[in-house]
Design a protein around this motif. Structure first.
Motif, mmCIF file in Angstrom:
data_model
loop_
_atom_site.group_PDB
_atom_site.id
_atom_site.type_symbol
_atom_site.label_atom_id
_atom_site.label_comp_id
_atom_site.label_asym_id
_atom_site.label_seq_id
_atom_site.Cartn_x
_atom_site.Cartn_y
_atom_site.Cartn_z
ATOM 1 N N UNK A 204 -4.834 -11.679 20.590
ATOM 2 C CA UNK A 204 -5.128 -11.871 19.169
ATOM 3 C C UNK A 204 -3.913 -11.573 18.295
ATOM 4 N N UNK A 205 -3.063 -10.659 18.756
ATOM 5 C CA UNK A 205 -1.838 -10.306 18.023
ATOM 6 C C UNK A 205 -0.736 -9.960 19.018
ATOM 7 N N UNK A 206 0.494 -10.257 18.636
ATOM 8 C CA UNK A 206 1.659 -9.858 19.419
ATOM 9 C C UNK A 206 2.593 -9.083 18.494
ATOM 10 N N UNK A 207 3.023 -7.908 18.952
ATOM 11 C CA UNK A 207 3.933 -7.088 18.158
ATOM 12 C C UNK A 207 5.237 -6.853 18.922
ATOM 13 N N UNK A 208 6.331 -6.872 18.195
ATOM 14 C CA UNK A 208 7.625 -6.456 18.738
ATOM 15 C C UNK A 208 8.218 -5.462 17.754
ATOM 16 N N UNK A 209 8.652 -4.292 18.261
ATOM 17 C CA UNK A 209 9.233 -3.303 17.368
ATOM 18 C C UNK A 209 9.476 -1.988 18.061
ATOM 19 N N UNK A 210 9.707 -0.971 17.275
ATOM 20 C CA UNK A 210 9.983 0.365 17.807
ATOM 21 C C UNK A 210 8.878 1.332 17.382
ATOM 22 N N UNK A 211 8.637 2.311 18.228
ATOM 23 C CA UNK A 211 7.657 3.349 17.904
ATOM 24 C C UNK A 211 8.218 4.264 16.808
ATOM 25 N N UNK A 212 7.343 4.851 15.983
ATOM 26 C CA UNK A 212 5.872 4.783 16.052
ATOM 27 C C UNK A 212 5.271 3.545 15.387
ATOM 28 N N UNK A 213 6.119 2.763 14.697
ATOM 29 C CA UNK A 213 5.596 1.616 13.935
ATOM 30 C C UNK A 213 4.956 0.583 14.859
ATOM 31 N N UNK A 214 5.483 0.434 16.063
ATOM 32 C CA UNK A 214 4.916 -0.512 17.012
ATOM 33 C C UNK A 214 3.447 -0.198 17.269
ATOM 34 N N UNK A 215 3.064 1.075 17.196
ATOM 35 C CA UNK A 215 1.706 1.489 17.495
ATOM 36 C C UNK A 215 0.777 1.538 16.300
ATOM 37 N N UNK A 216 1.259 1.205 15.109
ATOM 38 C CA UNK A 216 0.377 1.165 13.951
ATOM 39 C C UNK A 216 -0.758 0.189 14.224
ATOM 40 N N UNK A 217 -1.985 0.606 13.911
ATOM 41 C CA UNK A 217 -3.139 -0.223 14.238
ATOM 42 C C UNK A 217 -3.604 -1.086 13.075
ATOM 43 N N UNK A 218 -3.087 -0.840 11.877
ATOM 44 C CA UNK A 218 -3.502 -1.630 10.711
ATOM 45 C C UNK A 218 -2.355 -1.695 9.718
ATOM 46 N N UNK A 219 -1.532 -2.726 9.855
ATOM 47 C CA UNK A 219 -0.424 -2.877 8.908
ATOM 48 C C UNK A 219 0.488 -1.674 8.912
ATOM 49 N N UNK A 220 0.592 -1.029 7.760
ATOM 50 C CA UNK A 220 1.470 0.140 7.612
ATOM 51 C C UNK A 220 0.777 1.437 7.996
ATOM 52 N N UNK A 221 -0.353 1.375 8.672
ATOM 53 C CA UNK A 221 -1.070 2.609 9.015
ATOM 54 C C UNK A 221 -1.370 2.648 10.510
ATOM 55 N N UNK B 289 0.817 -1.220 0.000
ATOM 56 C CA UNK B 289 0.000 0.000 0.000
ATOM 57 C C UNK B 289 0.844 1.262 0.000
ATOM 58 N N UNK B 290 2.153 1.125 0.165
ATOM 59 C CA UNK B 290 3.001 2.310 0.252
ATOM 60 C C UNK B 290 4.419 1.971 -0.189
ATOM 61 N N UNK B 291 5.070 2.957 -0.810
ATOM 62 C CA UNK B 291 6.474 2.765 -1.168
ATOM 63 C C UNK B 291 7.375 2.952 0.047
ATOM 64 N N UNK B 292 6.931 3.762 0.999
ATOM 65 C CA UNK B 292 7.752 4.049 2.174
ATOM 66 C C UNK B 292 7.644 2.942 3.219
ATOM 67 N N UNK B 293 6.498 2.287 3.253
ATOM 68 C CA UNK B 293 6.265 1.223 4.245
ATOM 69 C C UNK B 293 5.916 -0.061 3.502
ATOM 70 N N UNK B 294 6.707 -1.102 3.740
ATOM 71 C CA UNK B 294 6.504 -2.377 3.058
ATOM 72 C C UNK B 294 6.305 -3.490 4.088
ATOM 73 N N UNK B 295 5.671 -4.555 3.663
ATOM 74 C CA UNK B 295 5.517 -5.707 4.554
ATOM 75 C C UNK B 295 6.167 -6.936 3.910
#
Length: 207
Positions: A190-207, A95-101
């Motif tokens: 339901x989900x477990x996330x490991x990472x750094x902010x602000x990406x850790x707080x993204x609520x829907x994939x790259x958003x 959905x984005x060139x700056x953020x990829x999965x």
């Protein structure tokens, strides 16, 4: 005749005395016991606890369940580029060139978010058997999470009504990798996330 009886009595007395073991003979008999036997008996008497501990089997990890840590998962590491020769790659529309999965067929139900060419977050979802070192994985109860991580902050879920929520590590936002749980309305992870902010707080994939 009287002299003969006295001589005989003296002889019998000397024979009786010579039949008793002498102190030197007793000492010789005792010294004949191997030193190894004496040492072994003493060690056993004084080191029962050590002997029991040594006899206990070593507990080893069971199974090959992959572990998610603050450093990453498998060869995918937080803060580093996606390994070139690994199984992690972009799949499907982005959905984005700056953020990829990226994802890997070796880890179904898991995806990672990449920004600025580096892995910023790894997310473990419903189809995954990946767990934390504490043994917590998707499907664990909220109470289990709070027991293992009592200092985590609760905040309202973006898409689900209470009791759904986020439980986030207090060090999130410090620039270091942190942990974040999503708790569903059923009170389970339901989900477990490991990472750094602000990406850790993204609520829907790259958003």
């Amino acid at each position: 005749m009287k002299h003969l009886i006295s001589a005989a009595a003296l002889a019998l007395c000397l024979a009786a005395c010579s039949s008793k073991p002498s102190p030197s003979a007793s000492a010789a008999t005792a010294s004949a016991v191997p030193e190894e036997s004496i040492a072994t008996s003493a060690d056993t008497a004084s080191g029962d606890e050590g002997a029991i501990a040594a006899a206990q089997p070593m507990v080893m990890p069971v199974g090959n369940t992959p572990m998610l840590t603050l450093e990453g998962l498998d060869d995918l590491e937080i803060g580093k580029p996606v390994p070139r020769d690994g199984s992690w790659a972009e799949r499907g529309a982005q959905i984005s060139d700056a953020c990829r999965t990226v994802s890997s067929p070796e880890f179904p139900g898991v995806y990672a978010i990449v920004e600025d060419g580096k892995v910023r977050r790894i997310t473990v979802g419903q189809r995954s058997d990946v767990t934390l070192v504490e043994g917590i994985g998707v499907g664990a109860g909220e109470a289990e999470v709070k027991q293992a991580f009592p200092g985590f902050r609760a905040s309202p879920h973006a898409y689900e009504d209470a009791p759904a929520k986020y439980l986030t590590a207090p060090n999130a936002g410090s620039g270091e990798a942190a942990l974040r749980f999503e708790i569903g309305q059923d009170g389970k992870v339901s989900l477990i996330h490991v990472g750094t902010m602000p990406v850790l707080g993204y609520v829907e994939g790259c958003a």
